[in-house]
Enzyme design. Structure first.
Site, PDB file in Angstrom:
ATOM      1  N   HIS A  17       0.837  -1.201   0.000  1.00 59.07           N
ATOM      2  CA  HIS A  17       0.000   0.000   0.000  1.00 59.07           C
ATOM      3  C   HIS A  17       0.876   1.257   0.000  1.00 59.07           C
ATOM      4  CE1 HIS A  17      -2.917  -3.040   1.107  1.00 59.07           C
ATOM      5  NE2 HIS A  17      -3.892  -2.160   0.990  1.00 59.07           N
ATOM      6  N   GLY A  20       5.287   5.116  -2.504  1.00 64.11           N
ATOM      7  CA  GLY A  20       6.685   5.244  -2.910  1.00 64.11           C
ATOM      8  C   GLY A  20       7.191   3.970  -3.565  1.00 64.11           C
ATOM      9  N   ASP A  77       9.899  -7.644   1.482  1.00 58.17           N
ATOM     10  CA  ASP A  77      10.021  -7.395   2.911  1.00 58.17           C
ATOM     11  C   ASP A  77      11.474  -7.014   3.122  1.00 58.17           C
ATOM     12  OD1 ASP A  77       8.547  -7.275   5.388  1.00 58.17           O
ATOM     13  OD2 ASP A  77       9.866  -8.837   6.119  1.00 58.17           O
ATOM     14  N   HIS A 157      14.167   7.480   3.165  1.00 55.28           N
ATOM     15  CA  HIS A 157      13.098   7.271   4.154  1.00 55.28           C
ATOM     16  C   HIS A 157      13.588   6.296   5.213  1.00 55.28           C
ATOM     17  CE1 HIS A 157      12.412   3.386   2.150  1.00 55.28           C
ATOM     18  NE2 HIS A 157      12.559   4.058   1.027  1.00 55.28           N
TER      19      HIS A 157
END
Length: 199
Positions: A17, A20, A77, A157
């Site tokens: 979701h 980026g 992940d 980030h």
């Protein structure tokens, strides 16, 4: 490759979701003529990440998205592993930042938990491609580096401001996106995926 697993014109669900990530993968896959749809756009629920490894969580997300849509799905992940913390935060990297995504607090927690000489760290990314019949293929990328304190840079980030990759003097957060994306753990996992699955 004589028989690529994914071909031009195919649709692929990105089991995320995160806008980026969608932009990043759409850009990476555009050259191959593959249309990327996101789990968010398709209103798919986010499964609980109950596995104990990066590969397990990536597979769980990819399989759920593929079964729900009847299309191939790709999930990743990833996380930061710190040697002095026994590999933590690892698969709990996002959870260390809490529901409010407070990464400054998570970075401070890492800094407080390690000694001055215990700086070794690495980022891991596992990509999993799943098909509606439940079959999966996984690809891992890793980049080694050091924890840097205080945090530096305003790009990227997550934990990027405290991670300096091996051979660099800048943190990920001090690099332009294109520079980071050329060497990152995700880029390395994607390279393996591309060589194995794309034309």
């Amino acid at each position: 490759m004589t028989n690529p697993i994914l071909k031009s014109g195919d649709k692929l669900v990105l089991a995320s979701h995160n806008k980026g990530k969608l932009a990043e993968f759409s850009s990476l896959l555009a050259d191959f003529g593959i249309t990327v749809l996101s789990a968010g756009d398709l209103d798919l629920p986010e499964p609980d990440e109950t596995e104990t490894t990066f590969a397990g969580n990536a597979a769980l997300k990819a399989v759920a998205a593929s079964k729900a849509t009847g299309l191939p799905a790709l999930a990743d992940d990833s996380g930061l592993c710190v040697s002095a913390l026994g590999g933590a935060p690892g698969i709990y990297s996002a959870r260390w930042a809490g529901p409010d995504k407070d990464f400054p607090a998570a970075m401070a927690r890492i800094h407080e938990g390690i000694g001055e000489d215990e700086r070794d760290a690495w980022f891991i990314c596992v990509l999993c491609l799943a098909f509606p019949d439940g079959t999966t293929r996984s690809f891992e990328g890793r980049i080694n580096g050091q924890i840097t304190w205080p945090p530096r840079g305003d790009k990227g980030h997550g934990y990027d401001p405290i991670f300096t990759p091996e051979g660099e003097t800048r943190t990920f957060a001090e690099m332009a996106d294109a520079e980071k994306n050329a060497i990152s753990h995700r880029a390395r996992a994607f390279k393996s995926f591309r060589e194995s699955c794309l034309d």
